[in-house]
Structures are given as C-alpha cells and as structure tokens.
Design a protein around this motif. Structure first.
Motif, PDB file in Angstrom:
ATOM      1  N   ILE A  24       8.419  18.925  72.394  1.00 31.49           N
ATOM      2  CA  ILE A  24       7.565  18.075  71.556  1.00 31.49           C
ATOM      3  C   ILE A  24       7.471  16.669  72.146  1.00 31.49           C
ATOM      4  N   ASN A  27       5.277  16.617  75.275  1.00 27.70           N
ATOM      5  CA  ASN A  27       3.833  16.781  75.051  1.00 27.70           C
ATOM      6  C   ASN A  27       3.390  16.086  73.770  1.00 27.70           C
ATOM      7  N   TRP A  28       3.942  14.901  73.517  1.00 26.16           N
ATOM      8  CA  TRP A  28       3.675  14.220  72.258  1.00 26.16           C
ATOM      9  C   TRP A  28       2.194  13.896  72.077  1.00 26.16           C
ATOM     10  N   TYR A  31       0.454  16.823  70.393  1.00 25.35           N
ATOM     11  CA  TYR A  31       0.799  16.951  68.983  1.00 25.35           C
ATOM     12  C   TYR A  31       0.090  15.900  68.135  1.00 25.35           C
ATOM     13  N   ILE A  34      -3.539  17.158  67.622  1.00 29.35           N
ATOM     14  CA  ILE A  34      -3.767  18.211  66.623  1.00 29.35           C
ATOM     15  C   ILE A  34      -3.286  17.804  65.230  1.00 29.35           C
ATOM     16  N   ALA A  35      -2.627  16.644  65.123  1.00 23.62           N
ATOM     17  CA  ALA A  35      -2.080  16.216  63.830  1.00 23.62           C
ATOM     18  C   ALA A  35      -3.144  16.088  62.738  1.00 23.62           C
ATOM     19  N   PHE A  38      -4.070  19.532  61.507  1.00 25.66           N
ATOM     20  CA  PHE A  38      -2.915  20.113  60.822  1.00 25.66           C
ATOM     21  C   PHE A  38      -2.756  19.516  59.425  1.00 25.66           C
TER      22      PHE A  38
END
Length: 317
Positions: A24, A27-28, A31, A34-35, A38
C-alpha cells in the motif's frame, strides 16, 4: 526447537499484514486515485443498506429504525397475498422482456451495419443522428412522445390519418402502452448502445477478412462468420447484465407516460413502490416490495451468469 502452531500462524499473519502495508505504501498514488470511487460506493451504495431492516419492521419515523416494532415477514406476506401482486409482476416482466427482445438485438445489428459502411461522411452523420436522442432527458423525451401521439394534434397521429386509417389511442389504450414505451426507448438508446459493439469490432484482425475474401466469402458471410463471433463475448456480458436487471424498470418514464386509462398495463413494481412509499408514506411496506424486487434481480443475474458460464464460458465472474 519446534515452533507452536499458534505462534507460527501469528508470525505468518504478521508477515502478511506487513507485506500488505508495504504494498500500500509503495503504491499509495494508486490507492488515492481509487479512493473517491471506493468512498462513493461505501457511502451511497452500501451505507444505505442499513435501512433495509425497516422492511421487517413497522417503521415509525418518530421512533427511528431501532425503536420501531419488529414484524418479521408481515409486509412481504401482505404484498404476496394482495390482489394486485400478479398484475404488477406480469406488467413488470412483460414490459422488461418486450424491451429486451426488441431493444437488445438492434444495437448489435446497427453496429455490424456501421462497421461495413465505407463512406466516412455518411457513417459519421448517421452515427451522430442516432446518438443524439440519448442526450435528451427522460422528462423531455416523455413530453415529446405525448406531443407526437396526442389524438387531436399529434404528428404521428396525423400521418396515420393521411392514409385513411383511424389512429389508435396510443396514450390511453392499455394495449398500446408497452409498445409506446419500448419503441420510444429504442429510439432513445439504440444508437448509443452501438458504441460498445463498435469498440469490440475494432479488434477484428483484418487478415481474417483478407483470407475470407481470397476464399470467395461474400460480405454477408464475413459479417456472419468473422465479425459476429468476435463480439459474442461482449453480447453475452451485456445480456447477463440486462437479464439481471429485468425487474429494475425505472419509475420515471413509466410514471410520465402513465395515466388512469392505461393503468392496467402501465403499473409496474417501481411505480407501485413510489406510490406506496413516497405518496402514501408506507415506508416499511414499500421497502419490502423494493427488497423483493432486488432479490429477484440478484437471483436472475446469478442464474443467467451460471448458464452463460457453462454454455459459452463467458461470465461476469
């Protein structure tokens, strides 16, 4: 020295969590990317599912969800044993299958036809004309349909009468409601639906067509044996999604075209939920009907997906 099983399992769990945390952190950026999507699904799609429990309660707004009385399947039994249950189910199923039978094949046929057109100007012009109705809102579309089919001044009615034929009561005759609903939907969405199939057709290997031409295959046979098999996986995926939403007819367009005279064929589950929930304030009962609708859709989706997976090896999961 032998490590106990619990200690070994704890070490593996700790190592797995550490590895996940490292991935994580590494590859922050992805994330964070896509937050928003999500959070959207968590807040607006899964969060409201907490309120489904009022389908099993006699919900009173002043008492809240947790304070309302638990009644179990009382609302479901009331709906299943009501005199309008069969009519609502039949209207919803028949309208959905009618729309699927007419509206699903047309984008496929149109995409195959567009793919064969070689005149660039003509192709782009026709595509623009067929895409345009998609951008008209449902309210405006329903208003146009009513204007075109008005008995005294409707354009379509006047054209029919020019041929000496008495135009039927499109807007008030229950026998014509489904046809008006489906054909107006076809007009609005067919052109837009071709986009996915045209994208799939762009992946056809030109060498297949060249080999078929050498073998003497006509254009129709090349469409039938090369282009169509190429888009079969796309067709199956979209068919599964459409069948899985067979009871998911939105109430907006139906409600806009609905009137007391065509109610016998236009009253579907979604419009019934709207009337019982928002108009009559029967929140628990309307939630129970909506939950039944969603469960049937989910079962249909799973069933069709399994059938497609066994027959064509194409599925959503």
């Amino acid at each position: 020295m032998r490590v106990p099983r619990k200690a070994a399992a704890l070490q593996l769990k700790t190592a797995g969590e550490s590895s996940l945390l490292m991935r994580i952190l590494k590859n922050w950026e992805l994330y964070i990317f896509i937050a928003p999507a999500f959070l959207y699904f968590v807040i607006f799609q899964y969060g409201p599912m907490y309120g489904i429990q009022i389908a099993f309660k006699n919900f009173v707004p002043s008492q809240g969800i947790t304070g309302s009385e638990w009644v179990g399947f009382e609302h479901f039994n009331r709906f299943f044993h009501s005199y309008y249950f069969k009519d609502l189910l039949w209207n919803t199923f028949s309208l959905s299958f009618y729309e699927l039978a007419i509206g699903f094949p047309l984008p496929i046929i149109m995409a195959l036809a567009f793919n064969e057109v070689r005149n660039g100007f003509f192709k782009k012009s026709v595509q623009t004309i067929t895409y345009a109705p998609h951008f008209i809102s449902v309210v405006v579309m329903a208003g146009m349909v009513i204007t075109f089919l008005t008995p005294s001044t409707g354009v379509i009615v006047k054209l029919i009468e020019l041929f000496g034929i008495d135009a039927p009561a499109f807007l008030t005759d229950p026998r014509w409601f489904k046809t008006v609903y489906v054909l107006s939907g076809v007009w609005q969405s067919t052109g837009w639906g071709t986009i996915i199939y045209l994208a799939a057709l762009s992946g056809v290997d030109p060498q297949l067509h060249e080999a078929a031409i050498v073998d003497g295959a006509s254009r129709f046979k090349r469409v039938l044996h090369i282009n169509l098999p190429t888009i079969v996986p796309t067709i199956m995926i979209l068919l599964i999604l459409n069948v899985g939403n067979i009871l998911g007819i939105g109430y907006e367009k139906v409600l806009l075209l609905q009137n007391p005279l065509n109610m016998d064929s236009s009253d579907v589950i979604s419009t019934f939920v709207y009337r019982s929930g928002l108009v009559s304030a029967q929140y628990s009962f309307s939630t129970a009907v909506g939950l039944f609708n969603s469960v049937v859709n989910a079962l249909l989706l799973i069933t069709v997906n399994k059938i497609a997976k066994r027959t064509s090896e194409t599925s959503l999961w």
